[in-house]
Write a protein that holds these residues in place. Structure first.
Motif, mmCIF file in Angstrom:
data_model
loop_
_atom_site.group_PDB
_atom_site.id
_atom_site.type_symbol
_atom_site.label_atom_id
_atom_site.label_comp_id
_atom_site.label_asym_id
_atom_site.label_seq_id
_atom_site.Cartn_x
_atom_site.Cartn_y
_atom_site.Cartn_z
ATOM 1 N N ARG A 16 0.834 -1.206 0.000
ATOM 2 C CA ARG A 16 0.000 0.000 0.000
ATOM 3 C C ARG A 16 0.868 1.255 0.000
ATOM 4 O O ARG A 16 1.828 1.352 0.758
ATOM 5 C CB ARG A 16 -0.909 0.008 1.223
ATOM 6 C CG ARG A 16 -2.118 -0.896 1.066
ATOM 7 C CD ARG A 16 -3.079 -0.759 2.259
ATOM 8 N NE ARG A 16 -4.384 -1.283 1.920
ATOM 9 C CZ ARG A 16 -4.679 -2.578 1.884
ATOM 10 N NH1 ARG A 16 -3.736 -3.475 2.164
ATOM 11 N NH2 ARG A 16 -5.897 -2.987 1.587
ATOM 12 N N THR A 18 0.481 5.598 0.168
ATOM 13 C CA THR A 18 -0.401 6.751 0.368
ATOM 14 C C THR A 18 0.306 7.996 -0.143
ATOM 15 O O THR A 18 1.423 8.312 0.288
ATOM 16 C CB THR A 18 -0.754 6.933 1.858
ATOM 17 O OG1 THR A 18 -1.373 5.735 2.337
ATOM 18 C CG2 THR A 18 -1.725 8.080 2.047
ATOM 19 N N GLU A 20 0.234 11.942 -0.253
ATOM 20 C CA GLU A 20 -0.364 13.088 0.462
ATOM 21 C C GLU A 20 -0.152 14.359 -0.355
ATOM 22 O O GLU A 20 0.968 14.644 -0.785
ATOM 23 C CB GLU A 20 0.314 13.258 1.838
ATOM 24 C CG GLU A 20 0.177 12.055 2.761
ATOM 25 C CD GLU A 20 -1.126 12.062 3.546
ATOM 26 O OE1 GLU A 20 -1.927 13.010 3.347
ATOM 27 O OE2 GLU A 20 -1.353 11.133 4.325
ATOM 28 N N GLU A 67 -7.422 2.622 -4.149
ATOM 29 C CA GLU A 67 -8.240 1.997 -3.108
ATOM 30 C C GLU A 67 -9.256 2.998 -2.558
ATOM 31 O O GLU A 67 -10.433 2.702 -2.440
ATOM 32 C CB GLU A 67 -7.322 1.485 -1.985
ATOM 33 C CG GLU A 67 -8.041 0.635 -0.958
ATOM 34 C CD GLU A 67 -7.098 0.146 0.137
ATOM 35 O OE1 GLU A 67 -7.383 -0.930 0.683
ATOM 36 O OE2 GLU A 67 -6.111 0.841 0.448
ATOM 37 N N SER A 68 -8.780 4.202 -2.225
ATOM 38 C CA SER A 68 -9.672 5.266 -1.740
ATOM 39 C C SER A 68 -8.950 6.600 -1.838
ATOM 40 O O SER A 68 -7.733 6.655 -2.030
ATOM 41 C CB SER A 68 -10.105 5.000 -0.290
ATOM 42 O OG SER A 68 -8.970 5.013 0.557
ATOM 43 N N SER A 69 -9.707 7.701 -1.709
ATOM 44 C CA SER A 69 -9.068 9.027 -1.759
ATOM 45 C C SER A 69 -9.641 9.936 -0.674
ATOM 46 O O SER A 69 -10.368 10.882 -0.960
ATOM 47 C CB SER A 69 -9.265 9.660 -3.138
ATOM 48 O OG SER A 69 -10.623 9.596 -3.521
ATOM 49 N N SER A 73 -5.506 12.953 0.213
ATOM 50 C CA SER A 73 -4.592 11.846 -0.088
ATOM 51 C C SER A 73 -5.208 10.841 -1.054
ATOM 52 O O SER A 73 -6.427 10.792 -1.245
ATOM 53 C CB SER A 73 -4.167 11.147 1.207
ATOM 54 O OG SER A 73 -5.294 10.616 1.865
ATOM 55 N N ARG A 75 -4.981 6.686 -1.621
ATOM 56 C CA ARG A 75 -4.484 5.394 -1.135
ATOM 57 C C ARG A 75 -4.465 4.419 -2.295
ATOM 58 O O ARG A 75 -5.481 4.196 -2.942
ATOM 59 C CB ARG A 75 -5.372 4.879 -0.003
ATOM 60 C CG ARG A 75 -5.166 5.654 1.271
ATOM 61 C CD ARG A 75 -5.894 5.036 2.435
ATOM 62 N NE ARG A 75 -5.805 5.880 3.623
ATOM 63 C CZ ARG A 75 -6.647 5.803 4.632
ATOM 64 N NH1 ARG A 75 -7.646 4.926 4.607
ATOM 65 N NH2 ARG A 75 -6.509 6.597 5.688
#
Length: 409
Positions: A16, A18, A20, A67-69, A73, A75
């Motif tokens: 994973r 991330t 930023e 995956e997500s935001s 950020s 991800r």
């Protein structure tokens, strides 16, 4: 387990990330990741890989899935294929938003072989064996003779401080890398290729590799091979002395250091001892011993039989020979004979040796002779003519041993 602050990944697995930002990232047109290994001018596709951020998975390829935001950020799940080149990587991301394209460096990571991944050529199905042949950092090396076998404890230390970086340096100092660094790095996806490179580089013949061999008794300008009890000190010394070959090694030291390097890179490896090990120099599968009519030994042939010889076996597929020959492969870094002009040996399929398929590469006839040559005794008459006095088909290749379970013969 690696004593390192660097990001270390195994190929074929996901991790994973991330990203930023200082404000929410909207209206982005494209986000493309670039993973690069080897020289920056390399044109090989597998050393300079671009893959876009996407919403779906791409099996067998480099991929990055959103995956997500949350908030400011992104991800992301990043994954590499199980066929990716191993080594040091630079990771960057190229973001196009509102007509502008900006590239950010994300940092570095190290990618290793992955015996836990079904699609990796080094995949090993049994967890107990993976623990032994990749993760175990100490072991016993067998020595002596067939009637009196002794064990010597050894610290492989493949996870200790800086050892992984030294193992990567070993590849970067090979003759292949010096000749064509881009081509060399592009072939590091293959355990066959990497194993053969390491086999050449653990000895110092030809390429200023890690260890210099010596079999005479005076070791006063170095370390007596019998004094070593681990690989870490040897590898550190090689690096700290500006990659000057470490003095001195003999077969068990070469094999132990190669076990450390290959386990460190993620290739399952074990140390093997063969008692009454033949060294056949002329490829005829026979160890010729010559005596005069008074029974005095004559040094006519370079053939010899050692009380014991130690080498390695590594576990991987043989796509080059046909999958039947997969499994354990002999690799030997003790400098005995040249193979394609360089002192190295293997990988030689153990199955090929057992089946007597000696036409197969690499170095199958040599390894076959080590465990299975006939020992022929010749009497040399005064006029120089030779007469075969005895032939022993059972003497060579006794009681092959390694730590985990009994080996092959």
């Amino acid at each position: 387990m690696y004593n390192s602050s660097e990001l270390i990944l195994r190929r074929g697995q996901s991790c994973r990330l991330t990203l930023e930002f200082n404000k929410p990232l909207r209206d982005w047109k494209s986000i493309v990741f670039v993973a690069r290994t080897g020289p920056s001018n390399s044109t090989y596709v597998n050393t300079n890989v671009e893959f876009p951020l996407s919403s779906s998975w791409s099996s067998g390829m480099w991929s990055a899935v959103l995956e997500s935001s949350p908030g400011n950020s992104l991800r992301i799940i990043m994954s590499s294929p199980a066929t990716a080149v191993v080594g040091r990587y630079d990771l960057s991301v190229r973001i196009s938003v509102m007509g502008q394209t900006v590239t950010y460096s994300l940092g570095k990571f190290i990618l290793l072989f992955n015996p836990w991944c079904l699609d990796d050529d080094v995949y090993m199905a049994n967890e107990e064996e993976r623990q032994e042949y990749i993760l175990n950092d100490h072991g016993v090396i067998f020595m002596g003779n067939e009637n009196h076998v002794t064990g010597m404890g050894w610290n492989y230390g493949q996870f200790e401080n800086n050892i992984l970086n030294i193992c990567l340096d070993i590849m970067d100092r090979s003759l292949n890398y010096q000749k064509d660094s881009a081509l060399d790095c592009s072939q590091r996806h293959s355990p066959i290729y990497v194993g053969r490179i390491i086999s050449a580089m653990v000895n110092s013949n030809d390429d200023f590799g890690v260890l210099e061999g010596k079999w005479e008794k005076d070791f006063s300008d170095g370390v007596d091979p019998n004094s070593w009890n681990g690989s870490v000190e040897i590898l550190w010394k090689w690096k700290n002395d500006n990659y000057k070959p470490v003095k001195y090694g003999q077969c068990w030291v070469f094999a132990a250091v190669m076990c450390t390097v290959l386990r460190c890179l993620g290739i399952p490896t074990r140390v093997i001892t063969n008692f009454n090990s033949a060294h056949n120099t002329d490829g005829n599968m026979v160890i010729d011993m010559h005596y005069d009519t008074d029974g005095k030994f004559l040094e006519i042939s370079d053939d010899s039989i050692w009380n014991f010889h130690v080498w390695n076996e590594s576990w991987f597929l043989r796509r080059d020979l046909g999958l039947y020959y997969s499994g354990w492969q002999v690799l030997d870094s003790t400098p005995q004979e040249e193979s394609q002009g360089v002192h190295r040996c293997g990988p030689t399929s153990v199955i090929a040796v057992k089946e007597g398929d000696i036409i197969l590469g690499y170095d199958t006839p040599f390894v076959f002779a080590e465990v299975n040559a006939d020992r022929a005794t010749w009497v040399v008459q005064k006029d120089g003519s030779k007469e075969r006095a005895h032939s022993d088909t059972k003497y060579v290749g006794q009681s092959n041993q390694h730590q985990h379970q009994s080996s092959w013969k």
